[in-house]
Design a protein around this motif. Structure first.
Motif, PDB file in Angstrom:
ATOM      1  N   ALA B 288       3.301 -53.794  23.772  1.00 56.65           N
ATOM      2  CA  ALA B 288       3.747 -53.438  25.127  1.00 56.65           C
ATOM      3  C   ALA B 288       2.542 -52.926  25.918  1.00 56.65           C
ATOM      4  N   ASP B 289       1.817 -53.875  26.496  1.00 55.31           N
ATOM      5  CA  ASP B 289       0.606 -53.527  27.267  1.00 55.31           C
ATOM      6  C   ASP B 289       0.992 -53.344  28.728  1.00 55.31           C
ATOM      7  N   GLN B 290       1.513 -52.172  29.043  1.00 59.02           N
ATOM      8  CA  GLN B 290       1.877 -51.886  30.438  1.00 59.02           C
ATOM      9  C   GLN B 290       0.631 -51.960  31.330  1.00 59.02           C
ATOM     10  N   TYR B 291      -0.493 -51.641  30.732  1.00 58.18           N
ATOM     11  CA  TYR B 291      -1.786 -51.698  31.424  1.00 58.18           C
ATOM     12  C   TYR B 291      -2.765 -52.407  30.483  1.00 58.18           C
ATOM     13  N   ALA B 292      -3.718 -53.143  31.050  1.00 61.48           N
ATOM     14  CA  ALA B 292      -4.579 -54.019  30.240  1.00 61.48           C
ATOM     15  C   ALA B 292      -5.309 -53.253  29.138  1.00 61.48           C
ATOM     16  N   HIS B 293      -5.774 -52.032  29.444  1.00 62.28           N
ATOM     17  CA  HIS B 293      -6.565 -51.303  28.436  1.00 62.28           C
ATOM     18  C   HIS B 293      -5.723 -50.935  27.220  1.00 62.28           C
ATOM     19  N   GLN B 294      -4.383 -50.916  27.410  1.00 64.92           N
ATOM     20  CA  GLN B 294      -3.520 -50.515  26.293  1.00 64.92           C
ATOM     21  C   GLN B 294      -3.449 -51.602  25.225  1.00 64.92           C
ATOM     22  N   GLN B 295      -3.802 -52.845  25.561  1.00 64.66           N
ATOM     23  CA  GLN B 295      -3.743 -53.877  24.524  1.00 64.66           C
ATOM     24  C   GLN B 295      -4.754 -53.576  23.403  1.00 64.66           C
ATOM     25  N   PRO B 296      -6.050 -53.375  23.715  1.00 67.78           N
ATOM     26  CA  PRO B 296      -6.966 -53.002  22.625  1.00 67.78           C
ATOM     27  C   PRO B 296      -6.692 -51.608  22.066  1.00 67.78           C
ATOM     28  N   GLN B 297      -6.314 -50.664  22.942  1.00 65.55           N
ATOM     29  CA  GLN B 297      -6.092 -49.291  22.448  1.00 65.55           C
ATOM     30  C   GLN B 297      -4.942 -49.263  21.450  1.00 65.55           C
ATOM     31  N   TYR B 298      -3.843 -49.893  21.799  1.00 60.54           N
ATOM     32  CA  TYR B 298      -2.687 -49.881  20.899  1.00 60.54           C
ATOM     33  C   TYR B 298      -2.926 -50.779  19.679  1.00 60.54           C
ATOM     34  N   ALA B 299      -3.762 -51.815  19.826  1.00 64.67           N
ATOM     35  CA  ALA B 299      -4.124 -52.620  18.648  1.00 64.67           C
ATOM     36  C   ALA B 299      -4.801 -51.725  17.611  1.00 64.67           C
ATOM     37  N   GLU B 300      -5.624 -50.785  18.077  1.00 62.69           N
ATOM     38  CA  GLU B 300      -6.235 -49.810  17.160  1.00 62.69           C
ATOM     39  C   GLU B 300      -5.153 -48.944  16.511  1.00 62.69           C
ATOM     40  N   GLY B 301      -4.235 -48.454  17.339  1.00 64.16           N
ATOM     41  CA  GLY B 301      -3.179 -47.573  16.838  1.00 64.16           C
ATOM     42  C   GLY B 301      -2.287 -48.270  15.828  1.00 64.16           C
ATOM     43  N   LEU B 302      -2.132 -49.584  16.003  1.00 62.52           N
ATOM     44  CA  LEU B 302      -1.307 -50.373  15.084  1.00 62.52           C
ATOM     45  C   LEU B 302      -2.112 -50.841  13.879  1.00 62.52           C
ATOM     46  N   ALA B 303      -3.383 -50.396  13.812  1.00 60.40           N
ATOM     47  CA  ALA B 303      -4.283 -50.737  12.700  1.00 60.40           C
ATOM     48  C   ALA B 303      -4.506 -52.241  12.598  1.00 60.40           C
ATOM     49  N   LEU B 304      -4.474 -52.925  13.742  1.00 60.14           N
ATOM     50  CA  LEU B 304      -4.822 -54.353  13.759  1.00 60.14           C
ATOM     51  C   LEU B 304      -6.332 -54.519  13.755  1.00 60.14           C
ATOM     52  N   CYS B 305      -7.038 -53.443  14.127  1.00 63.61           N
ATOM     53  CA  CYS B 305      -8.492 -53.393  14.023  1.00 63.61           C
ATOM     54  C   CYS B 305      -8.853 -51.934  13.749  1.00 63.61           C
ATOM     55  N   PRO B 306     -10.085 -51.678  13.270  1.00 66.60           N
ATOM     56  CA  PRO B 306     -10.431 -50.288  12.973  1.00 66.60           C
ATOM     57  C   PRO B 306     -10.403 -49.418  14.238  1.00 66.60           C
ATOM     58  N   ALA B 307     -10.142 -48.119  14.074  1.00 64.59           N
ATOM     59  CA  ALA B 307     -10.160 -47.185  15.197  1.00 64.59           C
ATOM     60  C   ALA B 307     -11.509 -47.235  15.906  1.00 64.59           C
ATOM     61  N   ARG B 308     -11.474 -47.122  17.215  1.00 61.54           N
ATOM     62  CA  ARG B 308     -12.657 -47.134  18.094  1.00 61.54           C
ATOM     63  C   ARG B 308     -13.339 -48.495  18.170  1.00 61.54           C
ATOM     64  N   GLN B 309     -12.736 -49.535  17.590  1.00 58.28           N
ATOM     65  CA  GLN B 309     -13.380 -50.855  17.586  1.00 58.28           C
ATOM     66  C   GLN B 309     -12.680 -51.831  18.534  1.00 58.28           C
ATOM     67  N   GLY B 310     -11.975 -51.313  19.518  1.00 57.06           N
ATOM     68  CA  GLY B 310     -11.236 -52.185  20.432  1.00 57.06           C
ATOM     69  C   GLY B 310     -12.128 -53.152  21.189  1.00 57.06           C
ATOM     70  N   ALA B 311     -13.309 -52.695  21.576  1.00 62.18           N
ATOM     71  CA  ALA B 311     -14.213 -53.561  22.344  1.00 62.18           C
ATOM     72  C   ALA B 311     -14.648 -54.744  21.486  1.00 62.18           C
ATOM     73  N   LYS B 312     -15.003 -54.448  20.240  1.00 63.50           N
ATOM     74  CA  LYS B 312     -15.430 -55.507  19.324  1.00 63.50           C
ATOM     75  C   LYS B 312     -14.256 -56.459  19.040  1.00 63.50           C
ATOM     76  N   TRP B 313     -13.080 -55.864  18.894  1.00 59.46           N
ATOM     77  CA  TRP B 313     -11.874 -56.672  18.619  1.00 59.46           C
ATOM     78  C   TRP B 313     -11.662 -57.685  19.743  1.00 59.46           C
ATOM     79  N   LEU B 314     -11.813 -57.215  20.991  1.00 56.09           N
ATOM     80  CA  LEU B 314     -11.657 -58.129  22.129  1.00 56.09           C
ATOM     81  C   LEU B 314     -12.777 -59.175  22.119  1.00 56.09           C
ATOM     82  N   ALA B 315     -14.017 -58.710  21.897  1.00 61.67           N
ATOM     83  CA  ALA B 315     -15.183 -59.622  21.939  1.00 61.67           C
ATOM     84  C   ALA B 315     -15.072 -60.692  20.849  1.00 61.67           C
ATOM     85  N   ASP B 316     -14.518 -60.332  19.713  1.00 55.74           N
ATOM     86  CA  ASP B 316     -14.404 -61.278  18.594  1.00 55.74           C
ATOM     87  C   ASP B 316     -13.163 -62.167  18.687  1.00 55.74           C
ATOM     88  N   GLY B 317     -12.425 -62.043  19.775  1.00 55.01           N
ATOM     89  CA  GLY B 317     -11.229 -62.886  19.926  1.00 55.01           C
ATOM     90  C   GLY B 317     -10.058 -62.418  19.087  1.00 55.01           C
TER      91      GLY B 317
END
Lengths: 365, 386
Positions: B288-317
């Motif tokens: 539920a990305d009410q705002y664009a930044h919440q997609q990587p932030q919540y992906a971290e919270g859901l442990a889809l990528c390591p914490a604080r690695q949202g930028a890399k997660w986006l960059a890596d597709g």
């Protein structure tokens, strides 16, 4: 009756003091009073609670998603929770939901919190907003209606109906006098029944100010636990045997057959082997928003076919010392913080069961 | 840990229907909007209201958005609750899924209708409504609303992780791309990164393009016990994990760049579902990305990528690889209160293999997320499997 996934009991409850103006506390502080008392009653701390339920009406205080701010008082920080709201039934819905959530196995100890701080808003305005803006709002008088009075007068004649309503009001006040948490403790005297009936301001039809419930600030918190937890904690349980919810479709109000009260009671009795409610139930905490509704709904809940419920008022059967004590707390006519009110009924009933267990087997509605 | 319903006790979602989400459904009242989807799930399952059929309704709506006290009273007939049960969850619809599932796991009900609606177009300003969620003493006087709260969250998150505005624009570009494949999505017009970055600033760094649009719509689902599910569908989707959690209220008391409540909600849901490696546990992820930044932030919270690695997660597709928000997500348009419910709906559609051109082939397990309150104070996580 379907078997619950696991049994559920109430193991503690707490209430704030109810009053027209709790100006010395804000909303989370008012809730906090009830929560602390419930935890103390159950000999628990917030660490033992694994789910927090919250309910009230947003448009009464004009706070959107109030469970967010109220986290400061509910103790829900870092915990699961659900917010439910169904109107005056909210508190009972919270109890049903707590029963479901514990029985489901998702949670072991659930804290249900009903709340309202009506002084901060406009209750009649809020209730008027219930009505359909196109079809009903211009006819709405909030919760103030004369329809129950009209019905009772048609059924039982003017004098008998009016006397029953004012008698019930006085009995409820006598009960409230024994409850320090109650909002209105008026010390009404039976000697002046006639004056009380005729000299208080009329509101709508035969509904007078004295018949009507109060507008209160207050919170109620009730703790529900699984059977295993009850044993583990050595708690003093009031078991939640069953629950039933029945709604009415809003636009068929004049053509809906049986009242929702009667339908709910019939189903609950059928599932739980209650064939003679007046004798099988030891105490009844009812949501009675006015003395008129109180008399009328008592008849529906007890499946009365004639005037048994009116007689129960006339002969003091509904008084605490009577055979069928109704609202030993003073009921809703004494205190009505709307979102908390129905949960107060559950809390009061649970207290009665626990306190009376030593003497007699007790079944409470 | 609490025990779950005895032998074989599971809850299935047996039917789902959504309206098309639109900026302003001026031609229909919320009751009519809701009836459209309730009628569809009745047809899908052959169910009727009453004993042996739909015994109870759990509804999702909000009194302030509906501008009616006890607004569920207005839809009692629509959800078949005349002389039946109806209970209203006044929070994100994923919370409705949570509670409706509990009413079946408890063995109180076998078949429950879950129905949510909202017409955000009815209000002059959504900010006026969410402003009312703030306490009148400290946070309302400084003018906070959910957009302002989300902006503070975005600033904190971007400062910590290095996620850039351009990356947020790419989240929007991708949302629109997938939304075009979703017949109920609202915002389907293609945008470029440059166009997204040129949108008006609402509350720095949130631009209009970075925020979910004003949206009207309704969703209905049928939930059933394992014993009854087979009668209703040959493609049941099972709810195997549920979790939710509140954070504190005052933004200053929270780690706004972190995911305190979401991590706890996810942990509970994953434990219940037996998920041990969330990065590759799901074929379908709906955030539920009410705002664009919440997609990587919540992906971290859901442990889809390591914490604080949202930028890399986006960059890596990451979003593409993990099939995040093929529905278009909330950025493509859902009312606030239906954000998580629409995510669950998409997860069900994917797990039933009914997602058409956006289908993830062979999807077995899905993750759906919902958020309620300012800057995601209450987080809900649902794991579903077919």
């Amino acid at each position: 009756m379907k078997k619950k996934n696991r049994n559920v009991a109430i193991i503690g409850s707490g209430m704030s003091k109810f009053s027209s103006h709790r100006e010395e506390v804000n909303q989370p502080e008012l809730i906090h009073e009830a929560v602390v008392e419930a935890l103390e009653d159950a000999h628990l701390t917030m660490d033992d609670v694994d789910c927090v339920l919250h309910g009230n009406m947003e448009l009464f205080e004009m706070v959107h998603q109030p469970d967010m701010w109220h986290v400061l008082g509910t103790g829900a920080w870092g915990k699961p929770g659900v917010r439910l709201t169904t109107g005056g039934t909210t508190g009972a819905t919270l109890a049903c939901a707590a029963d479901n959530l514990v029985a489901s196995g998702l949670h072991d100890v659930v804290l249900a919190i009903g709340f309202e701080k009506l002084e901060e808003g406009h209750a009649t305005g809020g209730i008027t907003n219930m009505a359909d803006p196109l079809w009903g709002r211009s006819l709405q008088t909030g919760a103030l209606t004369g329809t129950a009075a009209q019905k009772l007068i048609e059924q039982f004649g003017e004098e008998r109906a009016k006397n029953a309503a004012i008698k019930m009001r006085i009995i409820m006040d006598e009960h409230a006098m024994r409850n320090e948490k109650a909002h209105r403790r008026l010390r009404l005297d039976r000697k002046y029944m006639k004056q009380i009936a005729t000299q208080t301001p009329p509101l709508v039809g035969e509904l007078r100010m004295i018949h009507m419930c109060s507008q209160s600030d207050g919170a109620c918190a009730v703790i529900f636990a699984s059977e295993d937890k009850v044993a583990q904690l050595g708690a003093n349980p009031a078991w939640v045997v069953d629950h039933e919810t029945v709604h009415r479709e809003e636009t068929l109000i004049f053509n809906s057959g049986k009242s929702t009260h009667r339908v709910a009671a019939e189903r609950l009795y059928a599932r739980n082997g209650i064939t003679d409610p007046i004798h099988q139930i030891d105490v009844f905490e009812m949501y009675d928003p006015s003395a008129w509704w109180g008399v009328d709904w008592l008849g529906d809940f007890l499946l009365c076919e004639s005037d048994e419920h009116v007689k129960m008022v006339e002969n003091d059967q509904i008084a605490i010392e009577g055979e069928f004590p109704l609202n030993p707390s003073g009921g809703v006519q004494a205190s009505n913080p709307i979102g908390a009110t129905a949960l107060v009924r559950v809390a009061e009933a649970a207290m009665q069961v626990v306190a009376r267990r030593a003497n007699t087997r007790c079944r409470v509605m | 840990m609490a025990k779950h319903r005895g032998a074989g006790g599971r809850v299935a979602i047996c039917a789902v229907a959504q309206t098309k989400f639109e900026r302003d459904k001026w031609q229909v009242r919320f009751q009519g909007m809701l009836w459209e989807v309730v009628e569809k799930v009745l047809r899908q399952t052959g169910l009727q209201f009453g004993a042996g059929g739909i015994e109870a309704a759990v509804t999702v709506s909000d009194d302030v958005f509906d501008a009616r006290t006890i607004s569920d009273g207005a839809i009692t007939d629509v959800v078949g609750a005349h002389h039946q049960s109806e209970e209203k969850v006044a929070a994100d619809g994923a919370q409705g899924v949570y509670y409706a599932a509990a009413t079946i796991l408890s063995n109180h009900h076998d078949i429950v209708l879950l129905a949510g609606h909202c017409k955000e177009s009815q209000s002059a300003s959504r900010n006026q409504i969410t402003h009312l969620a703030f306490d009148p003493f400290y946070t309302r006087p400084v003018g906070l609303d959910y957009v302002a709260a989300a902006a503070l969250q975005a600033q904190a998150y971007m400062a910590r992780t290095g996620v850039t505005e351009a990356q947020l624009a790419d989240v929007v570009v991708r949302s629109r791309k997938w939304a075009r494949e979703n017949p109920v999505a609202q915002e389907t017009a293609a945008v470029t990164r440059e166009q997204a970055l040129a949108a008006p600033m609402l509350a720095a760094p949130i631009r209009q393009s970075f925020m979910y649009p004003v949206s009207d719509g309704a969703i209905a689902m049928i939930l059933a016990s394992e014993e009854r599910a087979a009668e209703l569908t040959d493609r049941p989707v099972w709810i195997t994990g549920l979790g939710n959690c509140y954070d504190s209220f005052f933004l200053g008391e929270r780690d706004l760049a972190g995911n305190f409540s979401l991590e706890r909600a996810a942990k509970k849901a994953y434990e219940m579902a037996g998920v041990t490696h969330p990065t590759d546990a799901f074929e379908v992820v709906e955030i539920a990305d009410q705002y664009a930044h919440q997609q990587p932030q919540y992906a971290e919270g859901l442990a889809l990528c390591p914490a604080r690695q949202g930028a890399k997660w986006l960059a890596d597709g990451g979003p593409e690889k993990q099939h995040v928000n093929r529905s278009g997500g909330m950025l493509a348009g859902n009312p606030l209160i239906l954000g998580g419910m629409a995510r669950v709906a998409e997860a069900v559609i994917q797990l039933r293999g009914e997602a058409g051109s956006r289908q993830v082939p062979g999807a077995k397990r899905a993750l759906a997320h919902g958020a309620t309150g300012p800057a995601g104070q209450l987080q809900t996580v649902v794991v579903l499997e077919n």
